[in-house]
Design a protein around this motif. Structure first.
Motif, PDB file in Angstrom:
ATOM      1  N   VAL A 212      -5.343  -4.420  -2.227  1.00 43.72           N
ATOM      2  CA  VAL A 212      -4.398  -3.449  -2.777  1.00 43.72           C
ATOM      3  C   VAL A 212      -4.897  -3.022  -4.162  1.00 43.72           C
ATOM      4  O   VAL A 212      -4.775  -3.779  -5.126  1.00 43.72           O
ATOM      5  N   PRO A 213      -5.468  -1.838  -4.257  1.00 42.12           N
ATOM      6  CA  PRO A 213      -5.993  -1.377  -5.545  1.00 42.12           C
ATOM      7  C   PRO A 213      -4.910  -1.330  -6.624  1.00 42.12           C
ATOM      8  O   PRO A 213      -3.796  -0.873  -6.384  1.00 42.12           O
ATOM      9  N   GLY A 214      -5.239  -1.841  -7.800  1.00 41.13           N
ATOM     10  CA  GLY A 214      -4.322  -1.777  -8.932  1.00 41.13           C
ATOM     11  C   GLY A 214      -3.112  -2.681  -8.829  1.00 41.13           C
ATOM     12  O   GLY A 214      -2.133  -2.474  -9.555  1.00 41.13           O
ATOM     13  N   LEU A 215      -3.154  -3.670  -7.973  1.00 43.04           N
ATOM     14  CA  LEU A 215      -2.000  -4.560  -7.816  1.00 43.04           C
ATOM     15  C   LEU A 215      -1.696  -5.269  -9.135  1.00 43.04           C
ATOM     16  O   LEU A 215      -2.564  -5.925  -9.712  1.00 43.04           O
ATOM     17  N   ALA A 216      -0.471  -5.128  -9.610  1.00 45.94           N
ATOM     18  CA  ALA A 216      -0.015  -5.836 -10.807  1.00 45.94           C
ATOM     19  C   ALA A 216       0.547  -7.184 -10.359  1.00 45.94           C
ATOM     20  O   ALA A 216       1.354  -7.252  -9.421  1.00 45.94           O
ATOM     21  N   ILE A 217       0.114  -8.243 -11.014  1.00 45.63           N
ATOM     22  CA  ILE A 217       0.566  -9.599 -10.677  1.00 45.63           C
ATOM     23  C   ILE A 217       1.198 -10.206 -11.924  1.00 45.63           C
ATOM     24  O   ILE A 217       0.610 -10.170 -13.006  1.00 45.63           O
ATOM     25  N   ALA A 218       2.381 -10.764 -11.765  1.00 48.65           N
ATOM     26  CA  ALA A 218       3.078 -11.400 -12.885  1.00 48.65           C
ATOM     27  C   ALA A 218       3.768 -12.660 -12.392  1.00 48.65           C
ATOM     28  O   ALA A 218       4.048 -12.804 -11.202  1.00 48.65           O
ATOM     29  N   TYR A 219       4.021 -13.560 -13.328  1.00 47.63           N
ATOM     30  CA  TYR A 219       4.846 -14.718 -13.006  1.00 47.63           C
ATOM     31  C   TYR A 219       6.301 -14.299 -13.010  1.00 47.63           C
ATOM     32  O   TYR A 219       6.700 -13.374 -13.725  1.00 47.63           O
ATOM     33  N   GLU A 220       7.091 -15.018 -12.238  1.00 42.19           N
ATOM     34  CA  GLU A 220       8.521 -14.790 -12.277  1.00 42.19           C
ATOM     35  C   GLU A 220       9.017 -15.130 -13.687  1.00 42.19           C
ATOM     36  O   GLU A 220       8.559 -16.115 -14.264  1.00 42.19           O
TER      37      GLU A 220
ATOM     38  N   LEU B 248       0.819  -1.217   0.000  1.00 38.79           N
ATOM     39  CA  LEU B 248       0.000   0.000   0.000  1.00 38.79           C
ATOM     40  C   LEU B 248       0.849   1.262   0.000  1.00 38.79           C
ATOM     41  O   LEU B 248       0.376   2.335  -0.374  1.00 38.79           O
ATOM     42  N   ASP B 249       2.105   1.146   0.406  1.00 35.49           N
ATOM     43  CA  ASP B 249       3.002   2.293   0.431  1.00 35.49           C
ATOM     44  C   ASP B 249       3.657   2.563  -0.926  1.00 35.49           C
ATOM     45  O   ASP B 249       4.340   3.571  -1.088  1.00 35.49           O
ATOM     46  N   LEU B 250       3.451   1.684  -1.891  1.00 36.88           N
ATOM     47  CA  LEU B 250       4.100   1.840  -3.196  1.00 36.88           C
ATOM     48  C   LEU B 250       3.184   2.578  -4.175  1.00 36.88           C
ATOM     49  O   LEU B 250       1.981   2.340  -4.203  1.00 36.88           O
ATOM     50  N   PRO B 251       3.768   3.451  -5.018  1.00 30.84           N
ATOM     51  CA  PRO B 251       2.941   4.170  -5.993  1.00 30.84           C
ATOM     52  C   PRO B 251       2.354   3.237  -7.072  1.00 30.84           C
ATOM     53  O   PRO B 251       1.263   3.470  -7.565  1.00 30.84           O
ATOM     54  N   GLU B 252       3.096   2.215  -7.448  1.00 29.28           N
ATOM     55  CA  GLU B 252       2.635   1.238  -8.441  1.00 29.28           C
ATOM     56  C   GLU B 252       2.882  -0.165  -7.882  1.00 29.28           C
ATOM     57  O   GLU B 252       3.877  -0.814  -8.211  1.00 29.28           O
ATOM     58  N   PRO B 253       1.985  -0.635  -7.018  1.00 22.18           N
ATOM     59  CA  PRO B 253       2.217  -1.929  -6.364  1.00 22.18           C
ATOM     60  C   PRO B 253       2.175  -3.097  -7.342  1.00 22.18           C
ATOM     61  O   PRO B 253       1.373  -3.126  -8.266  1.00 22.18           O
ATOM     62  N   GLY B 254       3.088  -4.016  -7.119  1.00 21.89           N
ATOM     63  CA  GLY B 254       3.136  -5.209  -7.953  1.00 21.89           C
ATOM     64  C   GLY B 254       3.772  -6.356  -7.198  1.00 21.89           C
ATOM     65  O   GLY B 254       4.497  -6.136  -6.228  1.00 21.89           O
ATOM     66  N   THR B 255       3.469  -7.553  -7.638  1.00 20.28           N
ATOM     67  CA  THR B 255       4.060  -8.736  -7.008  1.00 20.28           C
ATOM     68  C   THR B 255       4.277  -9.824  -8.043  1.00 20.28           C
ATOM     69  O   THR B 255       3.638  -9.846  -9.098  1.00 20.28           O
ATOM     70  N   ILE B 256       5.159 -10.705  -7.714  1.00 21.91           N
ATOM     71  CA  ILE B 256       5.468 -11.882  -8.523  1.00 21.91           C
ATOM     72  C   ILE B 256       4.792 -13.072  -7.863  1.00 21.91           C
ATOM     73  O   ILE B 256       4.735 -13.168  -6.645  1.00 21.91           O
ATOM     74  N   THR B 257       4.314 -14.001  -8.685  1.00 16.75           N
ATOM     75  CA  THR B 257       3.873 -15.285  -8.161  1.00 16.75           C
ATOM     76  C   THR B 257       4.510 -16.380  -9.002  1.00 16.75           C
ATOM     77  O   THR B 257       5.308 -16.085  -9.889  1.00 16.75           O
ATOM     78  N   TYR B 258       4.179 -17.626  -8.724  1.00 23.87           N
ATOM     79  CA  TYR B 258       4.934 -18.739  -9.286  1.00 23.87           C
ATOM     80  C   TYR B 258       4.016 -19.763  -9.940  1.00 23.87           C
ATOM     81  O   TYR B 258       2.949 -20.066  -9.426  1.00 23.87           O
ATOM     82  N   ARG B 259       4.479 -20.306 -11.068  1.00 22.23           N
ATOM     83  CA  ARG B 259       3.709 -21.273 -11.832  1.00 22.23           C
ATOM     84  C   ARG B 259       3.612 -22.630 -11.137  1.00 22.23           C
ATOM     85  O   ARG B 259       2.631 -23.332 -11.261  1.00 22.23           O
ATOM     86  N   ASN B 260       4.690 -22.988 -10.438  1.00 19.55           N
ATOM     87  CA  ASN B 260       4.751 -24.331  -9.847  1.00 19.55           C
ATOM     88  C   ASN B 260       5.677 -24.324  -8.633  1.00 19.55           C
ATOM     89  O   ASN B 260       6.350 -23.327  -8.358  1.00 19.55           O
ATOM     90  N   ASP B 261       5.682 -25.447  -7.942  1.00 16.05           N
ATOM     91  CA  ASP B 261       6.477 -25.558  -6.718  1.00 16.05           C
ATOM     92  C   ASP B 261       7.975 -25.412  -6.972  1.00 16.05           C
ATOM     93  O   ASP B 261       8.691 -24.836  -6.152  1.00 16.05           O
ATOM     94  N   ALA B 262       8.452 -25.918  -8.102  1.00 18.49           N
ATOM     95  CA  ALA B 262       9.886 -25.830  -8.394  1.00 18.49           C
ATOM     96  C   ALA B 262      10.331 -24.370  -8.482  1.00 18.49           C
ATOM     97  O   ALA B 262      11.367 -23.990  -7.922  1.00 18.49           O
TER      98      ALA B 262
ATOM     99  N   ALA C  37       3.521 -23.508  -4.071  1.00 20.51           N
ATOM    100  CA  ALA C  37       3.199 -22.373  -4.946  1.00 20.51           C
ATOM    101  C   ALA C  37       1.701 -22.080  -4.936  1.00 20.51           C
ATOM    102  O   ALA C  37       1.297 -20.917  -5.044  1.00 20.51           O
ATOM    103  N   SER C  38       0.872 -23.092  -4.798  1.00 20.25           N
ATOM    104  CA  SER C  38      -0.585 -22.871  -4.762  1.00 20.25           C
ATOM    105  C   SER C  38      -0.972 -22.001  -3.563  1.00 20.25           C
ATOM    106  O   SER C  38      -1.893 -21.186  -3.659  1.00 20.25           O
ATOM    107  N   TRP C  39      -0.269 -22.165  -2.458  1.00 20.53           N
ATOM    108  CA  TRP C  39      -0.502 -21.312  -1.289  1.00 20.53           C
ATOM    109  C   TRP C  39      -0.153 -19.868  -1.637  1.00 20.53           C
ATOM    110  O   TRP C  39      -0.903 -18.948  -1.323  1.00 20.53           O
ATOM    111  N   HIS C  40       0.992 -19.681  -2.292  1.00 24.58           N
ATOM    112  CA  HIS C  40       1.420 -18.334  -2.644  1.00 24.58           C
ATOM    113  C   HIS C  40       0.405 -17.659  -3.567  1.00 24.58           C
ATOM    114  O   HIS C  40       0.069 -16.493  -3.381  1.00 24.58           O
ATOM    115  N   ARG C  41      -0.110 -18.405  -4.548  1.00 24.08           N
ATOM    116  CA  ARG C  41      -1.110 -17.825  -5.451  1.00 24.08           C
ATOM    117  C   ARG C  41      -2.382 -17.451  -4.694  1.00 24.08           C
ATOM    118  O   ARG C  41      -2.990 -16.406  -4.967  1.00 24.08           O
TER     119      ARG C  41
END
Length: 123
Positions: free
Chosen positions: A109-117, A68-82, A95-99
């Motif tokens: 978090v409004p406007g959160l950008a989510i991408a895979y690593e 919430l403190d970031l002007p353009e919040p974003g996070t990475i998530t993961y396709r699989n456990d490896a 990884a399913s827990w993380h997703r």
């Protein structure tokens, strides 16, 4: 804890029956039987599920606070456990827990950008 409560919590946390079986030191069949109401859920497992919920909630809250403190919040998530283990070898969750955690964070978090690593990190 009822069989329905157990399954709802497991799914809400993004955990598989096989992960919970390993976590609690039982067979996958036992976890299925808990969810089907064939076996009562032991108090130790109930307490363990409550602990997983608490720890997950704390993780979600901490992430939300930081993002919430970031002007353009974003996070990475993961396709699989490896991928997840490669990035976070000390975290016990799959990884399913993380997703599932990221989905909860995105609700707050409004406007959160989510991408895979990026894949090239693991090649």
């Amino acid at each position: 804890m009822t069989d329905a409560e157990f399954r709802v919590v497991r799914e809400y946390l993004g955990l598989t029956g096989s992960w919970l079986a390993r976590h609690f030191g039982v067979t996958e069949r036992t976890v299925r039987h808990w969810e089907q109401g064939k076996y009562p859920i032991p108090d130790g497992v109930r307490l363990g599920m409550e602990d997983l919920e608490r720890r997950t909630g704390e993780f979600v809250s901490d992430c939300i606070e930081q993002l919430l403190d970031l002007p353009e919040p974003g996070t990475i998530t993961y396709r699989n456990d490896a991928e997840y283990r490669a990035a976070h070898p000390d975290i016990e969750f799959p990884a399913s827990w993380h997703r599932a955690v990221v989905a909860r964070i995105a609700q707050e978090v409004p406007g959160l950008a989510i991408a895979y690593e990026p894949q090239e990190k693991h090649q």
